[in-house]
Write an enzyme that holds these catalytic residues in place. Structure first.
Site, PDB file in Angstrom:
ATOM      1  N   SER A  18      -1.507 -10.046   2.499  1.00 46.90           N
ATOM      2  CA  SER A  18      -1.244  -8.621   2.252  1.00 46.90           C
ATOM      3  C   SER A  18      -0.803  -7.906   3.526  1.00 46.90           C
ATOM      4  O   SER A  18      -0.576  -6.701   3.523  1.00 46.90           O
ATOM      5  CB  SER A  18      -2.500  -7.947   1.683  1.00 46.90           C
ATOM      6  OG  SER A  18      -3.605  -8.200   2.518  1.00 46.90           O
ATOM      7  N   THR A  24      14.483  28.901 -24.643  1.00 44.88           N
ATOM      8  CA  THR A  24      13.665  27.930 -25.373  1.00 44.88           C
ATOM      9  C   THR A  24      14.689  27.026 -26.043  1.00 44.88           C
ATOM     10  O   THR A  24      15.761  27.497 -26.423  1.00 44.88           O
ATOM     11  CB  THR A  24      12.749  28.584 -26.423  1.00 44.88           C
ATOM     12  OG1 THR A  24      13.555  29.225 -27.403  1.00 44.88           O
ATOM     13  CG2 THR A  24      11.797  29.611 -25.813  1.00 44.88           C
ATOM     14  N   HIS A  25      14.382  25.755 -26.173  1.00 42.68           N
ATOM     15  CA  HIS A  25      15.340  24.758 -26.705  1.00 42.68           C
ATOM     16  C   HIS A  25      16.647  24.764 -25.891  1.00 42.68           C
ATOM     17  O   HIS A  25      17.698  24.424 -26.421  1.00 42.68           O
ATOM     18  CB  HIS A  25      15.670  25.016 -28.173  1.00 42.68           C
ATOM     19  CG  HIS A  25      14.465  25.277 -29.019  1.00 42.68           C
ATOM     20  ND1 HIS A  25      13.829  24.284 -29.734  1.00 42.68           N
ATOM     21  CD2 HIS A  25      13.759  26.415 -29.238  1.00 42.68           C
ATOM     22  CE1 HIS A  25      12.790  24.812 -30.381  1.00 42.68           C
ATOM     23  NE2 HIS A  25      12.718  26.098 -30.088  1.00 42.68           N
ATOM     24  N   SER A  41      31.443  12.865  -3.182  1.00 46.16           N
ATOM     25  CA  SER A  41      31.824  11.673  -3.932  1.00 46.16           C
ATOM     26  C   SER A  41      32.813  10.883  -3.102  1.00 46.16           C
ATOM     27  O   SER A  41      33.605  11.449  -2.346  1.00 46.16           O
ATOM     28  CB  SER A  41      32.459  12.109  -5.250  1.00 46.16           C
ATOM     29  OG  SER A  41      33.372  11.137  -5.706  1.00 46.16           O
ATOM     30  N   LYS A  55      33.891  17.065  -5.072  1.00 45.23           N
ATOM     31  CA  LYS A  55      32.521  17.016  -5.583  1.00 45.23           C
ATOM     32  C   LYS A  55      31.449  17.430  -4.572  1.00 45.23           C
ATOM     33  O   LYS A  55      31.537  17.135  -3.396  1.00 45.23           O
ATOM     34  CB  LYS A  55      32.168  15.591  -6.045  1.00 45.23           C
ATOM     35  CG  LYS A  55      32.784  15.158  -7.352  1.00 45.23           C
ATOM     36  CD  LYS A  55      32.303  15.935  -8.568  1.00 45.23           C
ATOM     37  CE  LYS A  55      30.865  15.688  -8.946  1.00 45.23           C
ATOM     38  NZ  LYS A  55      30.642  14.356  -9.520  1.00 45.23           N
ATOM     39  N   ASN A  60      27.336  17.074  -5.033  1.00 41.93           N
ATOM     40  CA  ASN A  60      26.305  16.645  -5.992  1.00 41.93           C
ATOM     41  C   ASN A  60      24.899  17.048  -5.548  1.00 41.93           C
ATOM     42  O   ASN A  60      24.567  16.940  -4.377  1.00 41.93           O
ATOM     43  CB  ASN A  60      26.359  15.125  -6.163  1.00 41.93           C
ATOM     44  CG  ASN A  60      27.700  14.659  -6.695  1.00 41.93           C
ATOM     45  OD1 ASN A  60      28.335  15.355  -7.489  1.00 41.93           O
ATOM     46  ND2 ASN A  60      28.142  13.506  -6.233  1.00 41.93           N
ATOM     47  N   TYR A  84     -15.682  -7.277  -6.759  1.00 43.08           N
ATOM     48  CA  TYR A  84     -14.329  -7.383  -6.222  1.00 43.08           C
ATOM     49  C   TYR A  84     -13.575  -8.568  -6.840  1.00 43.08           C
ATOM     50  O   TYR A  84     -14.134  -9.635  -7.047  1.00 43.08           O
ATOM     51  CB  TYR A  84     -14.369  -7.537  -4.689  1.00 43.08           C
ATOM     52  CG  TYR A  84     -12.983  -7.724  -4.101  1.00 43.08           C
ATOM     53  CD1 TYR A  84     -12.177  -6.626  -3.864  1.00 43.08           C
ATOM     54  CD2 TYR A  84     -12.471  -9.006  -3.851  1.00 43.08           C
ATOM     55  CE1 TYR A  84     -10.884  -6.789  -3.372  1.00 43.08           C
ATOM     56  CE2 TYR A  84     -11.181  -9.176  -3.358  1.00 43.08           C
ATOM     57  CZ  TYR A  84     -10.401  -8.054  -3.126  1.00 43.08           C
ATOM     58  OH  TYR A  84      -9.118  -8.212  -2.645  1.00 43.08           O
ATOM     59  N   GLN A 108      -6.007  -6.317  -4.674  1.00 39.79           N
ATOM     60  CA  GLN A 108      -5.113  -6.207  -3.518  1.00 39.79           C
ATOM     61  C   GLN A 108      -3.781  -5.550  -3.930  1.00 39.79           C
ATOM     62  O   GLN A 108      -3.079  -4.977  -3.101  1.00 39.79           O
ATOM     63  CB  GLN A 108      -4.863  -7.613  -2.964  1.00 39.79           C
ATOM     64  CG  GLN A 108      -3.918  -7.660  -1.799  1.00 39.79           C
ATOM     65  CD  GLN A 108      -4.005  -9.002  -1.085  1.00 39.79           C
ATOM     66  OE1 GLN A 108      -5.036  -9.322  -0.504  1.00 39.79           O
ATOM     67  NE2 GLN A 108      -2.958  -9.791  -1.148  1.00 39.79           N
ATOM     68  N   LYS A 138      -2.371  -1.485  -3.326  1.00 41.31           N
ATOM     69  CA  LYS A 138      -1.834  -0.777  -2.165  1.00 41.31           C
ATOM     70  C   LYS A 138      -0.383  -0.339  -2.291  1.00 41.31           C
ATOM     71  O   LYS A 138      -0.026   0.785  -1.946  1.00 41.31           O
ATOM     72  CB  LYS A 138      -2.037  -1.629  -0.904  1.00 41.31           C
ATOM     73  CG  LYS A 138      -3.438  -1.428  -0.344  1.00 41.31           C
ATOM     74  CD  LYS A 138      -3.845  -2.461   0.652  1.00 41.31           C
ATOM     75  CE  LYS A 138      -4.423  -3.694   0.003  1.00 41.31           C
ATOM     76  NZ  LYS A 138      -5.572  -3.469  -0.874  1.00 41.31           N
TER      77      LYS A 138
HETATM   78  N1  ARG Z   1      -6.592  -7.909   1.291  1.00 41.67           N
HETATM   79  C1  ARG Z   1      -7.699  -7.674   0.412  1.00 41.67           C
HETATM   80  C2  ARG Z   1      -7.408  -6.516  -0.518  1.00 41.67           C
HETATM   81  O1  ARG Z   1      -6.577  -5.756  -0.194  1.00 41.67           O
HETATM   82  C3  ARG Z   1      -8.908  -7.328   1.238  1.00 41.67           C
HETATM   83  C4  ARG Z   1     -10.194  -7.784   0.626  1.00 41.67           C
HETATM   84  C5  ARG Z   1     -10.168  -9.254   0.513  1.00 41.67           C
HETATM   85  N2  ARG Z   1     -11.412  -9.812   0.193  1.00 41.67           N
HETATM   86  C6  ARG Z   1     -11.521 -11.122  -0.064  1.00 41.67           C
HETATM   87  N3  ARG Z   1     -12.692 -11.551  -0.301  1.00 41.67           N
HETATM   88  N4  ARG Z   1     -10.521 -11.924  -0.086  1.00 41.67           N
HETATM   89  O2  ARG Z   1      -7.988  -6.388  -1.569  1.00 41.67           O
END
Ligand code: ARG
Length: 460
Positions: free
Chosen positions: A23, A156-157, A278, A284, A286, A318, A323, A326
């Site tokens: 990640s 309206t509409h 354009s 144009k 835009n 968990y 993951q 994010k």
């Molecule tokens: N990169 C993981 C996440 O964003 C962090 C937590 C990972 N925990 C694990 N036991 N692998 O969720």
């Protein structure tokens, strides 16, 4: 770089698998929070005598150095260099202070660590978003005040309905964004809870001081249940939901800017700095920023559905699925911040074609309701009055007249109760002034609403 696990493995990790689970390419955004959280954690470990003072000092000093280097751009976080940002930090720390770095992870897990990093990140971004919302409200309020008294068709509409003040239209958005601010303010309270100290899922056997860490990191409370703290992402989902609603509001305003700046409406001209041309049609201009704000709304909705789906039916606690939270979060934050900024600037700089707005209200029959209301005040039922005025409109259309052209004799041929004063209510200006009910479009009411808005903006 070294992994944070491996003792019980006989074989090396498969290369594709290693890339698949990493990640770092996106959670590197959290490096500052990971470092600050780690500093607070190390200080707590020292304070609670879980590590000795010398160890604590070395760890804290090392982390502070890394933070400084990261902030100054002296170290770069290279994708693939570590499994995630937590491993990256620990590895860097080991490079600086040696094996003592391994003591930092006492009484914590990456599970409570990532929940912490995300909460710290989101707390900061939410405050930024609140400020951007306020800036947008200010732009709306300034434009409202500068154009007070300008009349436009209310729709309206998307058909001309009744004339309104342009300021009244803009203030509608002011209040939408006020509710968006309220939603975000409210969810902030639930982000502001420290998950650290929950460890992997069950808590820890070390005598930690969670209150101390909360105060170091400026959290308002600590989580009640360790499983809940590491396994829920409802604080992100709430943010993504509020963002989806906010983007929906922005998309409506964006759409109106696109419409209004078209040749057909010609109500506004957007500033050159927020438009593009354009490659083929030299004439144009835009309204790209407005279009893209409208367009980005799709991905913001998508991000919400994305994470809701990821979280659906996950068993406690968990799971690595999480993951995936994010990228939708980061994407929503950055799209939202840019959209708010650009919208505010576009509103501030656009040219308002007052004449065209007012001209559009002429001859559009949008004061027909006034005529019906007039008869109701003479004691007809609204239904009867509505029908009769419908006939008057038809008469006008068949005779190529507009309502304002009608003479008293013509009006009386439909109903005897029309008097001279009926002719005055047909002007858009009079129709606007007549809408004096609370929250209505009369100048007095709009001025009241501006005063309230000013007070709102003065509050924190
Ligand atoms: N990169 C993981 C996440 O964003 C962090 C937590 C990972 N925990 C694990 N036991 N692998 O969720």
């Amino acid at each position: 770089m070294e992994k944070l696990w491996g003792g019980r493995f006989k074989k090396k990790i498969n290369k594709e698998m290693e890339k698949f689970i990493s990640s770092l390419s996106f959670d590197k955004k959290l490096v500052r929070y990971d470092l600050l959280g780690s500093i607070a954690h190390a200080q707590m470990l020292g304070k609670c005598k879980i590590i000795n003072k010398e160890e604590k000092d070395k760890i804290v000093e090392g982390l502070k150095q890394i933070l400084k280097e990261v902030q100054k751009g002296k170290i770069e976080i290279v994708n693939g260099e570590a499994e995630d940002i937590h491993s990256w930090v620990e590895n860097k720390l080991k490079g600086k202070i040696g094996t003592i770095a391994g003591k930092l992870h006492t009484a914590r897990s990456r599970n409570d660590q990532i929940a912490l990093d995300e909460r710290m990140y989101l707390k900061e971004e939410v405050l930024k978003i609140q400020d951007l919302l306020k800036d947008l409200q200010k732009s709306l309020l300034i434009t409202t005040q500068e154009n007070l008294g300008v009349i436009m068709p209310g729709y309206t509409h998307l058909q001309h309905a009744q004339p309104i003040l342009f300021s009244h239209h803009l203030m509608a958005y002011f209040y939408m964004f006020e509710r968006d601010k309220g939603r975000i303010q409210d969810l902030y309270k639930r982000i502001n809870v420290l998950p650290l100290g929950s460890a992997a899922l069950a808590g820890t056997s070390f005598p930690i001081d969670r209150e101390f860490v909360a105060s170091q990191l400026d959290f308002n409370g600590i989580s009640e249940n360790s499983l809940d703290a590491v396994s829920d992402r409802d604080f992100i989902l709430e943010f993504l939901s509020a963002s989806a609603i906010l983007m929906m509001h922005l998309s409506r305003l964006g759409e109106e800017l696109v419409l209004w700046s078209s040749k057909e409406f010609n109500f506004i001209e957007l500033d050159d700095s927020f438009c593009t041309g354009s490659s083929i049609m030299p004439q144009k201009k835009n309204p790209d920023a407005a279009e893209l704000i409208r367009g980005k709304t799709g991905r913001i909705y998508g991000n919400l559905v994305n994470l809701l789906t990821t979280m659906k039916a996950l068993p406690l606690a968990y799971n690595h699925d999480m993951q995936e939270d994010k990228e939708p979060l980061f994407d929503t934050v950055s799209s939202l911040e840019t959209s708010l900024f650009l919208m505010s600037k576009m509103i501030e700089t656009m040219y308002i074609n007052k004449e065209k707005m007012e001209e559009s209200t002429k001859g559009d029959f949008s004061t027909a309701t006034e005529l019906a209301d007039y008869l109701v005040k003479k004691d007809l039922s609204f239904r009867e009055a509505h029908k009769l005025v419908g006939k008057i409109v038809l008469y006008c259309m068949e005779n190529e007249k507009i309502l304002e052209d009608l003479t008293l004799t013509e009006l009386n041929s439909f109903h005897k109760d029309f008097n001279e004063d009926a002719l005055n209510i047909l002007k858009p200006q009079s129709a606007v002034e007549a809408k004096d009910s609370f929250g209505g479009t009369s100048l007095k009411r709009v001025e009241e609403s501006i005063q309230k808005a000013k007070k709102i903006l003065k509050q924190k």
